[in-house]
Design a protein around this motif. Structure first.
Motif, PDB file in Angstrom:
ATOM      1  N   PRO A 255      27.775  -5.194  -8.496  1.00  0.00           N
ATOM      2  CA  PRO A 255      27.933  -6.135  -9.720  1.00  0.00           C
ATOM      3  C   PRO A 255      28.180  -7.701  -9.230  1.00  0.00           C
ATOM      4  O   PRO A 255      28.120  -7.878  -7.892  1.00  0.00           O
ATOM      5  CB  PRO A 255      29.390  -5.574 -10.184  1.00  0.00           C
ATOM      6  CG  PRO A 255      30.222  -5.240  -8.982  1.00  0.00           C
ATOM      7  CD  PRO A 255      29.090  -4.539  -7.894  1.00  0.00           C
ATOM      8  N   GLY A 256      27.787  -8.618 -10.282  1.00  0.00           N
ATOM      9  CA  GLY A 256      27.996  -9.841  -9.748  1.00  0.00           C
ATOM     10  C   GLY A 256      27.254 -10.353  -8.609  1.00  0.00           C
ATOM     11  O   GLY A 256      26.164 -10.083  -8.209  1.00  0.00           O
TER      12      GLY A 256
ATOM     13  N   GLY B 135      20.233 -11.713 -13.699  1.00  0.00           N
ATOM     14  CA  GLY B 135      21.256 -12.053 -14.777  1.00  0.00           C
ATOM     15  C   GLY B 135      21.996 -10.851 -15.066  1.00  0.00           C
ATOM     16  O   GLY B 135      21.978  -9.702 -14.319  1.00  0.00           O
ATOM     17  N   ASP B 136      22.859 -10.713 -15.901  1.00  0.00           N
ATOM     18  CA  ASP B 136      23.887  -9.714 -16.403  1.00  0.00           C
ATOM     19  C   ASP B 136      24.227  -9.485 -17.759  1.00  0.00           C
ATOM     20  O   ASP B 136      24.727  -8.610 -18.130  1.00  0.00           O
ATOM     21  CB  ASP B 136      25.261  -9.729 -15.649  1.00  0.00           C
ATOM     22  CG  ASP B 136      25.950 -10.820 -16.291  1.00  0.00           C
ATOM     23  OD1 ASP B 136      27.103 -10.602 -16.516  1.00  0.00           O
ATOM     24  OD2 ASP B 136      25.575 -12.152 -16.444  1.00  0.00           O
TER      25      ASP B 136
ATOM     26  N   THR C 258      27.158 -13.028 -12.512  1.00  0.00           N
ATOM     27  CA  THR C 258      25.963 -12.855 -11.621  1.00  0.00           C
ATOM     28  C   THR C 258      25.936 -13.408 -10.456  1.00  0.00           C
ATOM     29  O   THR C 258      25.835 -12.738  -9.330  1.00  0.00           O
ATOM     30  CB  THR C 258      24.491 -13.401 -12.398  1.00  0.00           C
ATOM     31  OG1 THR C 258      24.512 -12.797 -13.779  1.00  0.00           O
ATOM     32  CG2 THR C 258      23.445 -13.081 -11.504  1.00  0.00           C
ATOM     33  N   LEU C 259      26.364 -14.682 -10.306  1.00  0.00           N
ATOM     34  CA  LEU C 259      26.534 -15.364  -9.067  1.00  0.00           C
ATOM     35  C   LEU C 259      28.118 -14.999  -8.685  1.00  0.00           C
ATOM     36  O   LEU C 259      28.624 -14.844  -7.523  1.00  0.00           O
ATOM     37  CB  LEU C 259      26.195 -16.760  -9.008  1.00  0.00           C
ATOM     38  CG  LEU C 259      24.868 -17.224  -9.122  1.00  0.00           C
ATOM     39  CD1 LEU C 259      24.884 -18.646  -8.980  1.00  0.00           C
ATOM     40  CD2 LEU C 259      24.128 -16.615  -7.680  1.00  0.00           C
ATOM     41  N   THR C 260      28.912 -15.026  -9.643  1.00  0.00           N
ATOM     42  CA  THR C 260      30.223 -14.839  -9.626  1.00  0.00           C
ATOM     43  C   THR C 260      30.622 -13.139  -9.970  1.00  0.00           C
ATOM     44  O   THR C 260      29.847 -12.534 -10.447  1.00  0.00           O
ATOM     45  CB  THR C 260      31.180 -15.597 -10.435  1.00  0.00           C
ATOM     46  OG1 THR C 260      31.009 -15.179 -11.877  1.00  0.00           O
ATOM     47  CG2 THR C 260      31.102 -17.047 -10.337  1.00  0.00           C
ATOM     48  N   HIS C 261      31.928 -12.856  -9.439  1.00  0.00           N
ATOM     49  CA  HIS C 261      32.405 -11.380 -10.033  1.00  0.00           C
ATOM     50  C   HIS C 261      33.952 -11.684 -10.443  1.00  0.00           C
ATOM     51  O   HIS C 261      34.680 -12.153  -9.516  1.00  0.00           O
ATOM     52  CB  HIS C 261      32.229 -10.348  -8.749  1.00  0.00           C
ATOM     53  CG  HIS C 261      32.615  -9.207  -9.159  1.00  0.00           C
ATOM     54  ND1 HIS C 261      32.245  -8.545 -10.201  1.00  0.00           N
ATOM     55  CD2 HIS C 261      33.565  -8.202  -8.494  1.00  0.00           C
ATOM     56  CE1 HIS C 261      32.854  -7.241 -10.276  1.00  0.00           C
ATOM     57  NE2 HIS C 261      33.568  -6.998  -9.216  1.00  0.00           N
TER      58      HIS C 261
ATOM     59  N   ALA D 155      15.744  -9.127 -11.987  1.00  0.00           N
ATOM     60  CA  ALA D 155      17.021  -8.018 -11.386  1.00  0.00           C
ATOM     61  C   ALA D 155      17.956  -8.268 -12.131  1.00  0.00           C
ATOM     62  O   ALA D 155      18.501  -9.543 -12.437  1.00  0.00           O
ATOM     63  CB  ALA D 155      16.980  -8.291  -9.726  1.00  0.00           C
ATOM     64  N   GLY D 156      18.620  -7.183 -12.753  1.00  0.00           N
ATOM     65  CA  GLY D 156      19.879  -7.288 -13.311  1.00  0.00           C
ATOM     66  C   GLY D 156      20.929  -6.619 -12.253  1.00  0.00           C
ATOM     67  O   GLY D 156      20.617  -5.788 -11.688  1.00  0.00           O
ATOM     68  N   VAL D 157      21.972  -7.290 -12.198  1.00  0.00           N
ATOM     69  CA  VAL D 157      23.346  -6.936 -11.393  1.00  0.00           C
ATOM     70  C   VAL D 157      23.725  -5.616 -12.016  1.00  0.00           C
ATOM     71  O   VAL D 157      23.174  -5.182 -13.249  1.00  0.00           O
ATOM     72  CB  VAL D 157      24.218  -7.903 -11.072  1.00  0.00           C
ATOM     73  CG1 VAL D 157      23.573  -8.992 -10.218  1.00  0.00           C
ATOM     74  CG2 VAL D 157      24.881  -8.448 -12.649  1.00  0.00           C
TER      75      VAL D 157
END
Length: 258
Positions: free
Chosen positions: A241-242, A202-203, A25-28, A218-220
């Protein structure tokens, strides 16, 4: 669930807290991008409190709480809350309080039982850095992953599966329970007041309780992969994404506040 860019103007104007998942979510693909880090700083400079709510281990959360532009970290799916205190100190609050060490030993014992019962199963490589949960590695074998989850449940553990781990813990809490506790005890925000002032991104499946409770969610974009298993989808979905998706969410919040 609608695209974030379709939101009504000003819908996030009262947001004061941004709670967010961390991994993917913060990372990809396991990396934190510069734009995401900058978005965290911009939210904080705007007077918004930022609190990752993650399944990540205590060792990772210690570093985040000390060095990232965040106001604290809820880790291991709710097992603790870490926040910086002064320049170099860290305040730590565990769900199990003074009994956290005893509970962790019980979890280690249960993990050994699962490892003996299911040959080929392995703990996640970050397990040595955990203080409130056990984590098994996901290897893409869906049958074995279900067997691990079932074995944990049979031993009385709470279980969650996200994109990295099969997690087990004791205590009956989840991300939402820990977030409510943190907001009340640290900031005096009760559950009713949280409706307008808390946002969440979140994801994954273990973000489900947060999506179900809060209005500003919010969802990525990768949330689409688990929508069928969520009781309630997030209100909005990002294009990216992410971390790219989180940046979209942060920019929308900042724009509405301005």
């Amino acid at each position: 669930m609608k695209n974030l860019h379709e939101r009504p103007a000003g819908i996030f104007a009262d947001v004061r807290f941004v709670l967010t998942d961390m991994d993917e979510t913060l990372t990809h693909k396991g990396r934190l991008g510069a734009a995401t880090y900058r978005a965290l700083e911009e939210l904080q400079h705007a007077g918004i409190r930022i609190i990752p709510v993650t399944a990540a281990p205590a060792g990772w959360c210690d570093q985040m709480a000390r060095m990232w532009p965040v106001d604290g970290v809820i880790g291991e799916n709710g097992g603790f809350f870490f926040r910086r205190e002064g320049l170099h100190e860290l305040a730590r609050s565990f769900w199990h309080g003074d009994y956290a060490g005893t509970v962790m030993q019980q979890l280690r014992d249960k993990a050994e039982t699962v490892l003996r019962r299911l040959p080929g199963t392995r703990l996640a490589d970050d397990q040595p850095f955990r203080l409130a949960s056990i984590a098994f590695a996901r290897d893409g074998n869906s049958r074995q992953e279900r067997e691990v989850a079932d074995a944990l449940r049979e031993q009385g553990l709470d279980v969650a599966i996200n994109n990295l781990w099969i997690l087990g813990w004791l205590g009956g809490y989840d991300k939402l329970a820990a977030a409510r506790k943190m907001l009340e005890e640290e900031y005096g925000v009760d559950d009713d007041a949280a409706d307008e002032i808390v946002a969440y991104s979140g994801d994954s499946l273990n973000d489900g309780p947060m999506f179900a409770r809060y209005r500003h969610t919010a969802g990525v974009s990768t949330i689409r992969e688990c929508l069928d298993a969520l009781l309630k989808p997030p209100a909005w979905i990002t294009d990216g994404p992410g971390g790219a998706g989180f940046v979209e969410f942060a920019e929308a919040i900042l724009a509405d506040r301005r």
